[in-house]
Structures are given as C-alpha cells and as structure tokens.
Design a protein around this motif. Structure first.
Motif: not given
Length: 467
Positions: A5-22
């Motif tokens: 993961w450290a070799t890819f592009g721009a960072d985005l802090h996002i938390d997809p939890t809290g809903a049914a299904g990813l």
C-alpha cells in the motif's frame, strides 16, 4: 515483487464501516466526506486499485462504488483526469448571523513606513539559478541534522564577504547562522543572562521590539544619550550595572548619524576595561551613497564586539537569514543556546545564499540596489527642496530611510494629516526610549520600501501634507 500500500498514489483517509456491505459503506463514507466539505470539489481521488489496496478490499468493490457515485453526481470521471469530487457536491453551509457592521476604515494608499526594502526587486531569477546549482552540488548530509552554527558553505562565503565588504574579522568557526536579527538578539539575551549580566545599554532612539526582547530575557535596558555624533559612549562607564551595549554604529537607526570615530574608540575602550560586550547591529551597512561605507566596529576588537548582520535589507526579510560573528569565547555558549531552542536554520536557503555570494550575484544585486536607493533619496531631497524648502533632512546619505525635521509640535498633526490622505508615515517620537530626552519633531521616511510604480505617488502625497 509484492505490491505494498505504501507504493501507490495519493492517500485518502476513509472509513467504509457502519453500513451493510462494503460497497454501501464505502459509498456512504465518500458521500459524507463530499457533503461535509472534507473532500473539496475538484479533489482527485485515488485510483480504484490504490484505494482497494489501502482498505484491503476488492478492487471491483471500489470501482462499483465510484461508478454509482458518478451516476448520482457526487463524482466525475474523465479519461486522463481520474475520478474527482464533483463541483455540485460543495456543501451548503448556513449563512452566519450578520454581526453589526464595523466602521469602515480605509487602509493607506501609500506607505513610507521604515523597516523594509523594495520587495519587488528580489532577484528571483538569479536566486533560482543559485538554488539549482547549490542543491545539485549539495552533499546528502546537507539535508540532515547538521551543525547548529550553520552550513560551512555559507559560513565560509560570509567570512570572505564580510571581511572584504565590511572590514569584519570573520573566521568561519566564529560565525553562527540564525533566523534574522531578532533571533540573534534572543540568543544573545539568553547568553548574557546566563553570564549574570543584569543590564544592556541601548541607544536612546531605536526599535522597541529590540528593547522588549532584552527585557523579556530579564535584562534592564538603560539608554545612552544621542546627539549629532551618535551615542555618547563615554557615558558607558557611569552605568555600573551594564555588561553589554546594543548599537547601530554605521548608521544609527532611526536618526541616521554614524558613530563618531572618537566614540567608536570610547565604546571599545569601555568594553575592554569593563569586560563588556558591544552588540553591533549592522542592518544596512552596505548602503552608503556619498562615500565608501564606514567599516564595521567589530574590526577594532573582534573579542569584544558581537557583529550581527542579516539579508533582510539587502535581499528580503522573508528569507529569515542572519548571522552572528562572535568573540571566540562566546561561540560555544551561543551554539548551545541555539541548539536548545532552534537547532538549525533551513539548509536549502543557506546553501543558496552561499552560492549567491560565491558567484558574485550578491555583490551585483547590492550595487544595483545601491544605485536604485540613491536615486530615490536624490528624488526625495529634490522634491522637498522645491515643495518644502524650509524643512531639512538630517543624517548621512545612507540606508533605506531619511529623517525629515519638522517644526516643533507638528509631528503628530502631520502624521494624522497624512493618514487622511491615505499615506502611512512614522514619526521620530515612535522610536524614543521611555527614559530618553526628545531630540525634536521629525518624520522617518522610507524611500526604500515603495515599488517603482508606487514611489512617485507616495512622494507626491508626502509633499502635500508637509507644513
């Protein structure tokens, strides 16, 4: 090789939890980030592969979420531009309650306030060339935690320049690079207190910020009387608690007089006899127009004078580059004090200034500015001779400001009249030590600060308000 993961592009802090299904959770998180404004319109999102690797989920899940949000209008996707937050996703914020409107205050149209050079003349192209050469040639260790005294390249370049141009005895081992004059004075205040100095004498006219720095360090600041020959240094011996004196010998600020040779000698004699120190502020020593500049006081006794210089007037204050040339016995103490609060000044600008000096670009720039400021001063003198022949400019032809003497009791009224005309001016009284005797009404006029396009208008506005 395994992808990380450290070799890819721009960072985005996002938390997809809290809903049914990813996928649904990811979509909800992206909608909320766009709705709240955390992701501003136009922000480019990571590729589906990058975000999937960051979150540890399938790439198709991210791609499907992106596609659906594009369909809903939250995101846009264009070939070659990637996936971005749509402009329509900008959050709607409630309009704040309107506070009572403050009185309208018109800012000055022109300013002749002292303290700054003409910032429009900063040599950007030559500075950029010097930066490219300096950074290309810089060793790797230049970007580490280096010597708190500063880069040896700059200390060596300064030693040669100061010896040649200002008559300073400047061994590179005795130079400490700092972030401007204020930083240097803070360090000296700390060192003087550690040496149990109780008082530092100052000139009866000068900058209150400098006095305040010394006061904040726990030092009292008695003042030396001032006349047409500079500070009366013969009075230092009578100030029993004084262990140092802060002076502007080459061009007293703000009165514009140089320190008389006899008084220069008297200051050095006092320092030798009392074991004291002279803090020499050489803020604009390169800019003398009627003759060769007076050499630095430090050359009379390098073991009793701390020489303080900066690039603030010769180049620009925004560089935050200054230097201290120290008596040998002070180098360790000042370096230790600097290391405790500010280990080192930024390396890239140090290396650039070193190259700027070595290449001759610094000398060329100073000569060009000397001609520019001399023309400005000549224009000021000519305009006053025509429009206000009863007024006199005092001080020597030097520096970036001039002192215009006024009839007694008119300083404040002229400054107020100038303000009504949209012209910012500073009076001589603004710089008086609280314990000093007034030397008369005057204006401290900066002919160095305005740009070429603003200078004519500022000069005309000045002439209109003079008595």
């Amino acid at each position: 090789m395994t992808n990380s993961w450290a070799t890819f592009g721009a960072d985005l802090h996002i938390d997809p939890t809290g809903a049914a299904g990813l996928r649904a959770g990811l979509m909800d998180a992206l909608r909320e980030a766009a709705r709240s404004g955390r992701l501003a319109p136009g922000t480019r999102l990571p590729s589906s592969r990058t975000l999937a690797a960051d979150l540890g989920i399938a790439r198709n899940t991210v791609a499907d979420a992106y596609a659906e949000l594009v369909a809903e209008g939250w995101l846009t996707a264009r070939q070659g531009s990637g996936t971005r937050v749509a402009q329509r996703a900008e959050p709607r914020r409630p309009a704040p309650a309107s506070p009572p409107s403050p009185p309208v205050r018109r800012g000055p149209v022109h300013s002749l306030m002292p303290g700054s050079p003409d910032l429009s003349t900063f040599p950007r192209a030559d500075w950029l060339k010097a930066a490219r050469r300096a950074l290309t040639d810089a060793p790797n260790d230049a970007f580490g935690y280096g010597d708190p005294r500063g880069r040896i390249e700059l200390r060596t370049a300064l030693a040669g320049y100061l010896a040649r141009a200002r008559g300073v005895y400047a061994d590179p081992e005795r130079i400490v690079i700092c972030s401007g004059f204020v930083h240097a004075l803070m360090l000296m205040g700390k060192v003087l207190r550690q040496r149990r100095v109780r008082e530092v004498a100052v000139e009866s006219y000068g900058l209150d910020v400098h006095r305040n720095l010394l006061t904040d360090a726990g030092l009292r600041t008695p003042c030396l009387p001032l006349d047409g020959f500079g500070s009366r240094t013969g009075g230092l011996a009578a100030l029993r608690g004084v262990g140092a004196v802060l002076m502007t010998p080459a061009h007293q600020f703000p009165t514009g007089v140089p320190l008389h040779p006899d008084r220069r000698a008297a200051a050095v004699d006092w320092a030798r006899a009392a074991g004291g120190l002279i803090l020499e502020d050489d803020y604009d020593g390169e800019f003398r127009y009627d003759r060769q500049p007076v050499g630095a006081l430090q050359g009379l006794d390098p073991e009793r004078v701390v020489y303080l210089g900066t690039a603030s007037k010769s180049l620009a204050p925004g560089l935050r580059l200054g230097w201290m040339v120290l008596p040998r016995g002070l180098v360790g103490e000042v370096t230790g004090a600097k290391g405790m609060s500010d280990w080192m000044t930024g390396t890239p600008d140090q290396l650039t200034l070193a190259e700027f000096i070595r290449s001759g670009a610094y000398d060329r720039h100073v000569r060009a500015m000397r001609l520019r400021y001399r023309r400005r001063r000549d224009q000021l003198v000519a305009a006053l001779a025509e429009r206000a022949p009863g007024l006199r400019i005092s001080g020597i032809a030097a520096g970036l400001h001039a002192v215009l003497e006024l009839p007694e009791g008119t300083e404040r009224s002229v400054i107020q009249a100038a303000a009504w005309q949209g012209l910012a001016l500073e009076g001589l009284g603004r710089f008086r030590h609280p314990d000093a005797e007034p030397v008369g009404d005057a204006l401290v006029i900066s002919y160095g600060a305005p740009t070429d396009s603003a200078w004519a208008g500022a000069l005309e506005a000045l002439c209109r308000v003079l008595p």
